[in-house]
Each structure stands twice: as C-alpha cells, then as structure tokens.
Design a protein around this motif. Structure first.
Motif, PDB file in Angstrom:
ATOM      1  N   ASN A 192      25.033   3.667 -15.470  1.00 45.04           N
ATOM      2  CA  ASN A 192      24.533   5.041 -15.395  1.00 45.04           C
ATOM      3  C   ASN A 192      23.196   5.058 -14.671  1.00 45.04           C
ATOM      4  O   ASN A 192      22.564   4.012 -14.468  1.00 45.04           O
ATOM      5  CB  ASN A 192      24.408   5.662 -16.794  1.00 45.04           C
ATOM      6  CG  ASN A 192      23.545   4.818 -17.725  1.00 45.04           C
ATOM      7  OD1 ASN A 192      22.323   4.759 -17.577  1.00 45.04           O
ATOM      8  ND2 ASN A 192      24.173   4.140 -18.679  1.00 45.04           N
ATOM      9  N   LEU A 193      22.758   6.243 -14.308  1.00 48.18           N
ATOM     10  CA  LEU A 193      21.549   6.395 -13.506  1.00 48.18           C
ATOM     11  C   LEU A 193      20.287   6.050 -14.294  1.00 48.18           C
ATOM     12  O   LEU A 193      19.307   5.578 -13.716  1.00 48.18           O
ATOM     13  CB  LEU A 193      21.456   7.820 -12.962  1.00 48.18           C
ATOM     14  CG  LEU A 193      22.518   8.195 -11.918  1.00 48.18           C
ATOM     15  CD1 LEU A 193      22.314   9.638 -11.459  1.00 48.18           C
ATOM     16  CD2 LEU A 193      22.471   7.250 -10.723  1.00 48.18           C
ATOM     17  N   LEU A 194      20.284   6.295 -15.611  1.00 50.81           N
ATOM     18  CA  LEU A 194      19.096   5.956 -16.397  1.00 50.81           C
ATOM     19  C   LEU A 194      18.859   4.448 -16.380  1.00 50.81           C
ATOM     20  O   LEU A 194      17.728   3.988 -16.163  1.00 50.81           O
ATOM     21  CB  LEU A 194      19.238   6.444 -17.833  1.00 50.81           C
ATOM     22  CG  LEU A 194      18.078   6.054 -18.763  1.00 50.81           C
ATOM     23  CD1 LEU A 194      16.760   6.675 -18.287  1.00 50.81           C
ATOM     24  CD2 LEU A 194      18.366   6.452 -20.207  1.00 50.81           C
ATOM     25  N   ALA A 195      19.916   3.675 -16.605  1.00 51.68           N
ATOM     26  CA  ALA A 195      19.771   2.216 -16.581  1.00 51.68           C
ATOM     27  C   ALA A 195      19.300   1.751 -15.206  1.00 51.68           C
ATOM     28  O   ALA A 195      18.422   0.888 -15.096  1.00 51.68           O
ATOM     29  CB  ALA A 195      21.096   1.557 -16.948  1.00 51.68           C
ATOM     30  N   ALA A 196      19.868   2.331 -14.143  1.00 45.48           N
ATOM     31  CA  ALA A 196      19.469   1.963 -12.785  1.00 45.48           C
ATOM     32  C   ALA A 196      18.021   2.344 -12.523  1.00 45.48           C
ATOM     33  O   ALA A 196      17.266   1.582 -11.899  1.00 45.48           O
ATOM     34  CB  ALA A 196      20.387   2.638 -11.772  1.00 45.48           C
ATOM     35  N   GLY A 197      17.607   3.514 -12.995  1.00 47.83           N
ATOM     36  CA  GLY A 197      16.225   3.946 -12.808  1.00 47.83           C
ATOM     37  C   GLY A 197      15.244   3.042 -13.538  1.00 47.83           C
ATOM     38  O   GLY A 197      14.167   2.718 -13.001  1.00 47.83           O
ATOM     39  N   LEU A 198      15.596   2.634 -14.760  1.00 48.10           N
ATOM     40  CA  LEU A 198      14.731   1.720 -15.508  1.00 48.10           C
ATOM     41  C   LEU A 198      14.626   0.368 -14.812  1.00 48.10           C
ATOM     42  O   LEU A 198      13.556  -0.246 -14.768  1.00 48.10           O
ATOM     43  CB  LEU A 198      15.266   1.535 -16.929  1.00 48.10           C
ATOM     44  CG  LEU A 198      15.068   2.712 -17.885  1.00 48.10           C
ATOM     45  CD1 LEU A 198      15.811   2.459 -19.198  1.00 48.10           C
ATOM     46  CD2 LEU A 198      13.583   2.940 -18.169  1.00 48.10           C
ATOM     47  N   LEU A 199      15.744  -0.101 -14.247  1.00 46.38           N
ATOM     48  CA  LEU A 199      15.718  -1.377 -13.526  1.00 46.38           C
ATOM     49  C   LEU A 199      14.850  -1.273 -12.283  1.00 46.38           C
ATOM     50  O   LEU A 199      14.045  -2.168 -11.998  1.00 46.38           O
ATOM     51  CB  LEU A 199      17.132  -1.802 -13.157  1.00 46.38           C
ATOM     52  CG  LEU A 199      17.245  -3.121 -12.383  1.00 46.38           C
ATOM     53  CD1 LEU A 199      16.693  -4.284 -13.197  1.00 46.38           C
ATOM     54  CD2 LEU A 199      18.702  -3.394 -11.986  1.00 46.38           C
ATOM     55  N   ALA A 200      14.993  -0.177 -11.541  1.00 44.08           N
ATOM     56  CA  ALA A 200      14.178   0.017 -10.337  1.00 44.08           C
ATOM     57  C   ALA A 200      12.697   0.058 -10.684  1.00 44.08           C
ATOM     58  O   ALA A 200      11.865  -0.553  -9.997  1.00 44.08           O
ATOM     59  CB  ALA A 200      14.593   1.305  -9.628  1.00 44.08           C
ATOM     60  N   PHE A 201      12.356   0.747 -11.763  1.00 43.10           N
ATOM     61  CA  PHE A 201      10.952   0.828 -12.163  1.00 43.10           C
ATOM     62  C   PHE A 201      10.433  -0.535 -12.609  1.00 43.10           C
ATOM     63  O   PHE A 201       9.279  -0.892 -12.339  1.00 43.10           O
ATOM     64  CB  PHE A 201      10.774   1.851 -13.285  1.00 43.10           C
ATOM     65  CG  PHE A 201       9.340   2.011 -13.714  1.00 43.10           C
ATOM     66  CD1 PHE A 201       8.436   2.695 -12.913  1.00 43.10           C
ATOM     67  CD2 PHE A 201       8.889   1.457 -14.906  1.00 43.10           C
ATOM     68  CE1 PHE A 201       7.105   2.834 -13.301  1.00 43.10           C
ATOM     69  CE2 PHE A 201       7.565   1.587 -15.293  1.00 43.10           C
ATOM     70  CZ  PHE A 201       6.668   2.284 -14.493  1.00 43.10           C
ATOM     71  N   THR A 202      11.272  -1.310 -13.287  1.00 40.93           N
ATOM     72  CA  THR A 202      10.870  -2.645 -13.736  1.00 40.93           C
ATOM     73  C   THR A 202      10.547  -3.546 -12.541  1.00 40.93           C
ATOM     74  O   THR A 202       9.536  -4.251 -12.539  1.00 40.93           O
ATOM     75  CB  THR A 202      11.983  -3.280 -14.581  1.00 40.93           C
ATOM     76  OG1 THR A 202      12.259  -2.450 -15.708  1.00 40.93           O
ATOM     77  CG2 THR A 202      11.576  -4.667 -15.065  1.00 40.93           C
ATOM     78  N   ILE A 203      11.417  -3.533 -11.533  1.00 44.40           N
ATOM     79  CA  ILE A 203      11.166  -4.334 -10.330  1.00 44.40           C
ATOM     80  C   ILE A 203       9.874  -3.885  -9.661  1.00 44.40           C
ATOM     81  O   ILE A 203       9.035  -4.705  -9.260  1.00 44.40           O
ATOM     82  CB  ILE A 203      12.350  -4.220  -9.350  1.00 44.40           C
ATOM     83  CG1 ILE A 203      13.615  -4.816  -9.977  1.00 44.40           C
ATOM     84  CG2 ILE A 203      12.026  -4.926  -8.030  1.00 44.40           C
ATOM     85  CD1 ILE A 203      14.880  -4.554  -9.181  1.00 44.40           C
ATOM     86  N   PHE A 204       9.697  -2.581  -9.517  1.00 46.42           N
ATOM     87  CA  PHE A 204       8.485  -2.039  -8.899  1.00 46.42           C
ATOM     88  C   PHE A 204       7.246  -2.426  -9.704  1.00 46.42           C
ATOM     89  O   PHE A 204       6.230  -2.842  -9.136  1.00 46.42           O
ATOM     90  CB  PHE A 204       8.593  -0.514  -8.805  1.00 46.42           C
ATOM     91  CG  PHE A 204       7.311   0.153  -8.371  1.00 46.42           C
ATOM     92  CD1 PHE A 204       6.950   0.187  -7.032  1.00 46.42           C
ATOM     93  CD2 PHE A 204       6.458   0.733  -9.304  1.00 46.42           C
ATOM     94  CE1 PHE A 204       5.765   0.798  -6.629  1.00 46.42           C
ATOM     95  CE2 PHE A 204       5.275   1.343  -8.909  1.00 46.42           C
ATOM     96  CZ  PHE A 204       4.928   1.367  -7.572  1.00 46.42           C
ATOM     97  N   PHE A 205       7.339  -2.323 -11.023  1.00 45.96           N
ATOM     98  CA  PHE A 205       6.191  -2.625 -11.871  1.00 45.96           C
ATOM     99  C   PHE A 205       5.782  -4.090 -11.737  1.00 45.96           C
ATOM    100  O   PHE A 205       4.596  -4.399 -11.604  1.00 45.96           O
ATOM    101  CB  PHE A 205       6.516  -2.305 -13.333  1.00 45.96           C
ATOM    102  CG  PHE A 205       5.309  -2.243 -14.235  1.00 45.96           C
ATOM    103  CD1 PHE A 205       4.717  -1.027 -14.530  1.00 45.96           C
ATOM    104  CD2 PHE A 205       4.762  -3.393 -14.775  1.00 45.96           C
ATOM    105  CE1 PHE A 205       3.602  -0.960 -15.353  1.00 45.96           C
ATOM    106  CE2 PHE A 205       3.649  -3.347 -15.588  1.00 45.96           C
ATOM    107  CZ  PHE A 205       3.061  -2.124 -15.877  1.00 45.96           C
TER     108      PHE A 205
END
Length: 339
Positions: free
Chosen positions: A146-159
């Motif tokens: 789902n998009l929430l899981a993908a968004g959290l992963l993207a933010f984790t990589i960015f962070f």
C-alpha cells in the motif's frame, strides 16, 4: 551537494590504502604504482557489503516482527514481497551512506576496508546502486502492499541518507539521538504493510528502537573514540568526553527501561514479553550503572571490558524484545499469548 562522479568532496585520493598525490599526472601515477598497489576488482561480496547486510538483517527482523504481530492476516506473497522490498530499501540506504561517507570511512579503522574507501567500488557506482534500489524498493512496495508503507519506506531512506548521513552525523553530537529514527521505522513499515495504517503498537516499536539507539551506539563510542576523532565526526565522546558520555548512556537507559516494560500492556505484549523485558532491563540498567561508575583509568586497565560487554548485550537486548513480541503473536492463536 557533492558531485555524482569521482570521490566525495574532501576525500583523499586513496587507492587500495595508498594516497596518490594530486600533483602527478595519470601516467606518472601508473608508472609509480606496482601491480600490488592497484585496487582489486570488485567481487560479489563487495556489492553485498555495500548494502550493509548486518544492518539490513536487523531491519528485516524488526520489520518482520511488525508485520507478523499485526492483528490481521496477511497473504504470504504480500508478506514476502513486503519484507523483500523493505530489505532492498535498507540496502539502498546503506549504499547511499557509503557513497557519502567514503571520505570519513577512509580515516576510521573500523570502516576503512569498506568497498568504497578501499577503492573496490567507485563512489559513482555506489550512488547509482543506492538510487536505483531506492526507486525499485519504494515503487514495488507501493504496488505490492500500500501507499502508506511505501511512503514510510521512502521517508526512511531519505532520513538516513540525507538528514542523518549528510547533515546530522557531521553537525551535532546529538547525531545518534535524532538519527536513530531512521532505524526505528522498519517495524512501523511492516505493520503498515499488514494493516495499511499506524497504531499505538507500531508507535511503541518505533519508540523502543529510537530510545535504544543512543545507549547502544554511545557504549560503542566509548571504546572507539579515536576513530571518530580522527575522522572529525562530532560523536559525544569527542565533543564532551567519555565522562559525559557515560552519564548519557545511563540517563537514556533509565528512560528506556520503563518504556520497554510498558510495552507489555499494549496489544502486542503479554506475560512472556513482560518477564523477558523486566529481566533484560534490570541487566541493562545494571550495566549502564557499572560503566557510569568507572573511571577512565579503570576502563583502560582492562581494555574497556565492561563497555564492550554492554555494547554486545545491547544487541541481544533489542533482538530478545522483538523476539518476545513475535512469540506473543505466535501464541495468541492458541489462546496463550497476550492478556
């Protein structure tokens, strides 16, 4: 921002551990080099190392616990795909971190044999791998889960790659405190894969890792101070000294202990988790008190034995807490887990 080609700004021209003078031409350098001075060709193991497999294993485990402890059934293929793409995201973060930190990694005994500073993998190659894997991991996780899981992963990589590696690590002795959020997101992502949302339970797992990170890394820094000083990294041991670092380890451990035990009353806790957490936290607090009481003369006399023991235990501490959460989830279908 550093250039995408060549070595990152500030990194010496190092080839297989040998510094090459920038005043010489390429032909002169090649003439002066012996065959043994040439960098070894990257092998499969170097590309695996680029992804930081040890860190990836912790990410995969905590994400898996987050996924399996969620109160919903997940299709096995969705679960498998979710964990695979979370692992790829973790590997992408590792590659981006190695690209950016190649200059300081070359100066630290603990990291100078990594693929990029050792000259086996070119910085631009590490950057390309990190960016490619980031895109694949985020897009595929969104499609598979789902998009929430993908968004959290993207933010984790960015962070991890930008906020921590590019900014916090070199800017403040609180780098580990704030940067710990990057390692705390995986169980939240696993939970989001299963449920499509965020809950008290997933926030608890995030907080557990977040509060565990400072005493874990500061106990390591107590016996690797010269590495951080040599590389100019403002670790707390470098900026404030070991005495202050010992006090911070104790303070964060005392704050961590009640938080960890309180997880027993959440939806992922239970009697087994409570027993495990109480025992682990009593030992962890006792170890933190022990190193707080020690003088530098005592620590040097026995080769920082207590500090090394606390660091090793901190690894078991986190693993066993998440293993207890997983055990509670496994027992619930049989009417034995939880309260």
């Amino acid at each position: 921002m550093r250039r995408a080609t060549g070595y990152p700004r500030g990194m010496p021209n190092v080839v297989a551990g040998r510094q090459v003078s920038p005043r010489k031409g390429k032909e002169d350098d090649m003439t002066d080099m012996r065959a043994s001075d040439l960098p070894a060709e990257a092998g499969f193991g170097d590309y695996v190392a680029l992804l930081k497999p040890r860190v990836m294993s912790l990410v995969v485990f905590t994400a898996l616990v987050g996924l399996l402890s969620a109160p919903v059934a997940v299709h096995p293929m969705v679960a498998l795909a979710g964990i695979l793409f979370i692992a790829l995201g973790a590997g992408a973060s590792g590659a981006l971190n190695m690209w950016w930190d190649a200059d300081i990694d070359a100066l630290m005994r603990r990291t100078r044999n990594r693929p990029v500073p050792a000259g086996r993998v070119a910085p631009r190659e590490a950057l390309a791998i990190g960016l490619a894997l980031s895109g694949i991991a985020v897009v595929m996780l969104g499609l598979a889960a789902n998009l929430l899981a993908a968004g959290l992963l993207a933010f984790t990589i960015f962070f991890y790659a930008v906020i921590y590696s590019m900014w916090l690590k070199r800017a403040t002795p609180q780098n580990i405190v704030i940067g710990g959020a990057a390692g705390a997101f995986p169980p939240m992502i696993g939970w989001a894969v299963a449920t499509g949302g965020v809950s008290v339970e997933s926030l608890f797992m995030f907080a557990l890792i977040f509060m565990w990170t400072p005493p874990h890394f500061w106990s390591l820094a107590l016996f690797t101070k010269s590495d951080y000083a040599d590389a100019g990294v403002p670790m707390l041991t470098v900026t404030h000294g070991r005495r202050v670092t010992r006090a911070h380890v104790l303070a964060y451990t005392l704050a961590l202990a009640p938080l960890a035990v309180a997880g027993a009353v959440t939806g992922i806790g239970g009697p087994l988790y409570l027993a495990v957490s109480v025992a682990l936290n009593l030992w962890f607090v006792a170890g933190a008190v022990r190193i707080w009481r020690r003088t530098e003369a005592q620590a040097e006399a026995d080769g920082y034995r207590a500090e090394k023991r606390l660091f090793r235990f901190s690894l078991y501490y986190l693993f066993l807490h998440f293993a207890a959460i997983l055990a509670e989830a496994a027992l619930k279908p049989h009417g034995m887990g939880g309260w």
